[in-house]
Design an enzyme around this catalytic site. Structure first.
Site, PDB file in Angstrom:
ATOM      1  N   GLU A  21     -17.472 -18.773 -18.921  1.00 38.89           N
ATOM      2  CA  GLU A  21     -16.573 -17.622 -18.782  1.00 38.89           C
ATOM      3  C   GLU A  21     -16.777 -16.731 -19.997  1.00 38.89           C
ATOM      4  OE1 GLU A  21     -12.701 -18.573 -16.236  1.00 38.89           O
ATOM      5  OE2 GLU A  21     -12.754 -19.783 -18.030  1.00 38.89           O
TER       6      GLU A  21
ATOM      7  N   HIS B 201      -1.056 -11.220 -18.520  1.00 39.63           N
ATOM      8  CA  HIS B 201      -1.544 -12.510 -18.029  1.00 39.63           C
ATOM      9  C   HIS B 201      -1.122 -13.696 -18.893  1.00 39.63           C
ATOM     10  CE1 HIS B 201      -4.174 -15.257 -16.005  1.00 39.63           C
ATOM     11  NE2 HIS B 201      -4.895 -15.483 -17.089  1.00 39.63           N
TER      12      HIS B 201
ATOM     13  N   HIS C 187      -5.137  -9.594 -18.349  1.00 33.15           N
ATOM     14  CA  HIS C 187      -6.348 -10.028 -17.654  1.00 33.15           C
ATOM     15  C   HIS C 187      -7.007  -8.793 -17.053  1.00 33.15           C
ATOM     16  CE1 HIS C 187      -9.129 -12.148 -15.071  1.00 33.15           C
ATOM     17  NE2 HIS C 187      -8.798 -13.261 -15.674  1.00 33.15           N
TER      18      HIS C 187
ATOM     19  N   ARG D 134     -11.845 -10.688 -23.216  1.00 33.24           N
ATOM     20  CA  ARG D 134     -10.949 -10.092 -22.210  1.00 33.24           C
ATOM     21  C   ARG D 134     -10.311  -8.782 -22.653  1.00 33.24           C
ATOM     22  NH1 ARG D 134      -7.868 -15.211 -19.468  1.00 33.24           N
ATOM     23  NH2 ARG D 134      -9.741 -15.854 -18.373  1.00 33.24           N
TER      24      ARG D 134
ATOM     25  N   ARG E 296      -6.710 -14.983 -26.668  1.00 32.20           N
ATOM     26  CA  ARG E 296      -7.074 -16.325 -26.197  1.00 32.20           C
ATOM     27  C   ARG E 296      -8.466 -16.345 -25.588  1.00 32.20           C
ATOM     28  NH1 ARG E 296      -5.769 -18.983 -20.591  1.00 32.20           N
ATOM     29  NH2 ARG E 296      -5.878 -16.798 -20.012  1.00 32.20           N
TER      30      ARG E 296
HETATM   31  C1  LIG Z   1      -2.992 -16.764 -12.147  1.00 30.31           C
HETATM   32  C2  LIG Z   1      -3.251 -17.540 -13.409  1.00 30.31           C
HETATM   33  C3  LIG Z   1      -4.509 -18.090 -13.627  1.00 30.31           C
HETATM   34  C4  LIG Z   1      -4.755 -18.808 -14.809  1.00 30.31           C
HETATM   35  N1  LIG Z   1      -5.979 -19.403 -14.981  1.00 30.31           N
HETATM   36  C5  LIG Z   1      -6.182 -20.166 -16.084  1.00 30.31           C
HETATM   37  C6  LIG Z   1      -7.399 -20.886 -16.241  1.00 30.31           C
HETATM   38  O1  LIG Z   1      -8.265 -20.874 -15.380  1.00 30.31           O
HETATM   39  N2  LIG Z   1      -7.552 -21.618 -17.374  1.00 30.31           N
HETATM   40  C7  LIG Z   1      -6.600 -21.708 -18.357  1.00 30.31           C
HETATM   41  O2  LIG Z   1      -6.817 -22.380 -19.362  1.00 30.31           O
HETATM   42  N3  LIG Z   1      -5.446 -21.038 -18.206  1.00 30.31           N
HETATM   43  C8  LIG Z   1      -5.207 -20.297 -17.104  1.00 30.31           C
HETATM   44  N4  LIG Z   1      -4.016 -19.642 -16.964  1.00 30.31           N
HETATM   45  C9  LIG Z   1      -2.965 -19.855 -17.982  1.00 30.31           C
HETATM   46  C10 LIG Z   1      -2.380 -21.251 -17.798  1.00 30.31           C
HETATM   47  O3  LIG Z   1      -2.211 -21.502 -16.444  1.00 30.31           O
HETATM   48  C11 LIG Z   1      -1.054 -21.370 -18.514  1.00 30.31           C
HETATM   49  O4  LIG Z   1      -1.148 -20.951 -19.825  1.00 30.31           O
HETATM   50  C12 LIG Z   1      -0.576 -22.824 -18.534  1.00 30.31           C
HETATM   51  O5  LIG Z   1      -0.675 -23.369 -17.256  1.00 30.31           O
HETATM   52  C13 LIG Z   1       0.831 -22.901 -19.065  1.00 30.31           C
HETATM   53  O6  LIG Z   1       1.337 -24.176 -18.805  1.00 30.31           O
HETATM   54  P1  LIG Z   1       2.781 -24.555 -19.277  1.00 30.31           P
HETATM   55  O7  LIG Z   1       3.016 -25.956 -18.827  1.00 30.31           O
HETATM   56  O8  LIG Z   1       2.942 -24.236 -20.703  1.00 30.31           O
HETATM   57  O9  LIG Z   1       3.744 -23.543 -18.487  1.00 30.31           O
HETATM   58  P2  LIG Z   1       3.946 -23.292 -16.936  1.00 30.31           P
HETATM   59  O10 LIG Z   1       2.855 -23.892 -16.150  1.00 30.31           O
HETATM   60  O11 LIG Z   1       4.191 -21.845 -16.763  1.00 30.31           O
HETATM   61  O12 LIG Z   1       5.277 -24.082 -16.608  1.00 30.31           O
HETATM   62  C14 LIG Z   1       6.529 -23.633 -17.088  1.00 30.31           C
HETATM   63  C15 LIG Z   1       7.615 -24.423 -16.412  1.00 30.31           C
HETATM   64  O13 LIG Z   1       8.859 -24.182 -17.050  1.00 30.31           O
HETATM   65  C16 LIG Z   1       9.856 -23.961 -16.074  1.00 30.31           C
HETATM   66  N5  LIG Z   1      10.924 -23.152 -16.698  1.00 30.31           N
HETATM   67  C17 LIG Z   1      10.796 -21.929 -17.267  1.00 30.31           C
HETATM   68  N6  LIG Z   1      11.996 -21.499 -17.717  1.00 30.31           N
HETATM   69  C18 LIG Z   1      12.890 -22.479 -17.430  1.00 30.31           C
HETATM   70  C19 LIG Z   1      14.296 -22.614 -17.614  1.00 30.31           C
HETATM   71  N7  LIG Z   1      15.051 -21.652 -18.160  1.00 30.31           N
HETATM   72  N8  LIG Z   1      14.886 -23.747 -17.181  1.00 30.31           N
HETATM   73  C20 LIG Z   1      14.162 -24.729 -16.586  1.00 30.31           C
HETATM   74  N9  LIG Z   1      12.841 -24.641 -16.372  1.00 30.31           N
HETATM   75  C21 LIG Z   1      12.211 -23.535 -16.795  1.00 30.31           C
HETATM   76  C22 LIG Z   1       9.115 -23.255 -14.948  1.00 30.31           C
HETATM   77  O14 LIG Z   1       9.804 -23.307 -13.742  1.00 30.31           O
HETATM   78  C23 LIG Z   1       7.821 -24.069 -14.951  1.00 30.31           C
HETATM   79  O15 LIG Z   1       8.003 -25.258 -14.248  1.00 30.31           O
HETATM   80  C24 LIG Z   1      -3.741 -18.941 -15.790  1.00 30.31           C
HETATM   81  C25 LIG Z   1      -2.489 -18.375 -15.572  1.00 30.31           C
HETATM   82  C26 LIG Z   1      -2.233 -17.688 -14.387  1.00 30.31           C
HETATM   83  C27 LIG Z   1      -0.882 -17.102 -14.168  1.00 30.31           C
END
Ligand SMILES: Cc1cc2nc3c(=O)[nH]c(=O)nc-3n(C[C@H](O)[C@H](O)[C@H](O)COP(=O)(O)OP(=O)(O)OC[C@H]3O[C@@H](n4cnc5c(N)ncnc54)[C@H](O)[C@@H]3O)c2cc1C
Length: 532
Positions: free
Chosen positions: A111, A335, A227, A274, A370
């Protein structure tokens, strides 16, 4: 009133992974405002970066990460990420996550800004779903983990400077108290602060807002990754993402006249970092006065496209576009959140008892920008570290506070029974638009000052409208607005352009600004900290 050893907020990959690690040491309650399958993690397409085999090495991965971070990465955090990453990936495989393979070997792709092919992917372009589904299954099966879906964390409870639990709104709109020996915040990012975003509805910056209100330090809030390529016309408030891996495998960007343009913008052309690609697209859109450019993947061939990018292929088909014949209209969108709740290398925040990991945290690995696919890796590397540190903290602080004090606090909270949801919805849209128009991909002193004024006015309106309202919609609006104001404040403070933060009035990086900006409640002026 619930009491437990460990409380995890959020069911993305960071939350699920840390819950599984914590469950080996005690009882875990995992609170999530959605169901286990609704998170940014679930939508991750491209993959997870890790230096798994020669000629790649953690040192090369480190170099690429530091370069993308534009002088603002913390080196020790990046070292942890790249050195522990391969081991965490092997553990995911051990847990049953199936990454795609070619001839029995893990398939690796490239990438933007990666010097090596080091991106693992799963189910083609549904890597996040593959990992989340497996971890969610293990979490549901684990007898030490108690899952609370559709429960919204509204406040962190702090006693004598220590985080001891959370206040939750349950699906019946009742307030519940959860006390824990240690709390892991893994509530994800804040893409929904902007009108155009690849993030799902739930990414409203709640965790950063909760931590800020509780007195924690937030760091690098001005750095939002836009993004370059979301599908234009994809309808909902979450724009559909066209993964960078499509360019990684040979697709190129063209303006509306069909002319390729990245060669005049950067030596790495379509695989430039990016922020560079996003701004190049923005300039083409300005110059050609159109709301999109094209992504041309036609040279990749229909078989390859269908097999390698089945989700993107299907989504384009739904919009009447065939990736092997048509150019895809794309534009940038908010993003990823590089900043967030400041943590040390063990995920500890500035509030004892509160640990943070995943997108909500600012560990220092991403700096000003990032590197693609580093965030999924960060969720597991720092998810593990935060969990282990929480275990150690709980061992040293086994006593939970007296719950009666919190009962009194909750029963004294004001409560309103009726409220205007339409108005809340309108104000959410208005805030998102202000942020997109004035604090977006390209900013300047004038736009930021205007945004600051409008956001202050909106805050007064929202406070009046939502006082005593404990609905998810009202709480999310308040969080979006608070995070928008903090992004604006940090962006006004940083008098230079660096990585994802670009100001037309100070368009170059300035060595004097190679420092972090820290924001904290009750501190009128930002604090600065040196880059490690
Ligand atoms: C479309 C897309 C494509 C992506 N592609 C990539 C990729 O290919 N590679 C990569 O490295 N990264 C990618 N990313 C970024 C990556 O997905 C995220 O940075 C990562 O998944 C974040 O994980 P997390 O567990 O920190 O948060 P999240 O996966 O966002 O989970 C957050 C959780 O917290 C919960 N939550 C939030 N607020 C509250 C609250 N007040 N009370 C209770 N629960 C709450 C939500 O419901 C959710 O369950 C992508 C992101 C997107 C949107």
């Amino acid at each position: 009133m619930y009491q437990t050893d460990f409380l995890v907020i959020g069911s993305g990959i960071a939350g699920l992974f840390s819950a599984l690690r914590l469950a080996a040491h005690g009882d875990v309650i995992l609170v999530t405002k959605s169901d286990l399958e609704d998170s940014n993690s679930y939508f991750a397409q491209g993959g997870m970066a890790a230096a798994l085999k020669e000629p790649d090495t953690p040192e090369l991965h480190e170099e690429d990460t530091l370069r993308a971070g534009a002088g603002l990465c913390d080196r020790s955090a990046v070292k942890v990420l790249v050195e522990e990453g391969p081991q965490r990936v092997m553990e995911l495989i051990g847990l049953g996550v199936e990454f795609d393979r070619v001839d029995g070997h893990i398939a690796l792709t490239r990438e933007g800004a990666h010097s090596q092919g080091r991106i693992l992917h799963a189910l083609g372009d549904s890597t996040g779903k593959a990992i989340s589904d497996r971890l969610a299954q293990l979490t549901r099966e684990h007898s030490n983990i108690h899952i609370k879906e559709d429960h919204f964390v509204a406040e962190l409870l702090v006693q004598e400077g220590r985080c001891v639990g959370v206040l939750v709104v349950n699906p019946q709109q009742e307030l519940e108290i959860y006390l824990a020996r240690a709390v892991v915040l893994s509530s994800g990012g804040a893409g929904q602060v902007y009108a155009e975003t690849s993030n799902p509805e739930a990414a409203t910056g709640d965790g950063m807002a909760l931590a800020y209100r509780a007195g924690a330090k937030l760091k690098d809030m001005e750095f939002i990754q836009f993004h370059p390529t979301v599908l234009v016309g994809s309808g909902t408030s979450q724009r559909f993402l066209i993964s960078e891996a499509v360019r990684g495998e040979g697709a190129i960007l063209r303006n509306v006249h069909g002319e390729p343009f990245m060669q005049k913008r950067h030596p790495l052309k379509d695989l430039a970092p990016r922020d560079v690609v996003a701004r190049a697209i923005w300039r083409e859109m300005e110059e050609t006065k159109t709301p999109f450019v094209y992504l041309d993947a036609t040279s990749l061939g229909s078989e390859h496209l269908k097999n390698r990018f089945p989700t993107i292929w299907a989504r384009c088909q739904e919009q009447g576009l065939s990736m092997d014949r048509d150019y895809i209209p794309v534009a940038p969108a908010a993003h990823y959140f590089m900043g967030g709740v400041q943590t040390d290398l063990e995920g500890a925040t500035s509030i004892p008892g509160l640990f943070a990991c995943g997108e909500v945290a600012c560990t220092g690995v991403h700096g000003a920008n990032r590197l693609a696919s580093n965030s999924l890796l960060e969720t597991v590397v720092f998810g593990q570290r935060a969990a282990l540190a929480a275990v150690e903290f709980a061992r040293r602080h086994p006593i939970l506070p007296d719950p009666s004090r919190f009962r009194d606090y909750v029963s004294a909270l004001p409560r309103k029974d009726t409220w205007d949801n339409q108005e809340i919805h309108r104000l959410r849209g208005q805030t998102q638009k202000v942020m997109w128009d004035l604090v977006g991909l390209v900013r300047c002193n004038d736009s930021l000052t205007r945004a600051q004024r409008v956001l202050e006015e909106l805050t007064l309106e929202v406070e009046e409208l939502t006082a005593g309202v404990w609905s998810k919609e009202a709480l999310e609006l308040k969080n979006i607005l608070l995070i928008g104001r903090l992004i604006t404040k940090a962006a006004l403070t940083r008098q230079e352009s660096r990585g994802a933060h670009f100001r037309t009035d100070v368009p170059e990086p300035n060595e004097a600004w190679r420092k972090h900006i820290i924001l904290q409640r009750d501190q009128l002026e930002p604090e600065f900290s040196a880059v490690d």
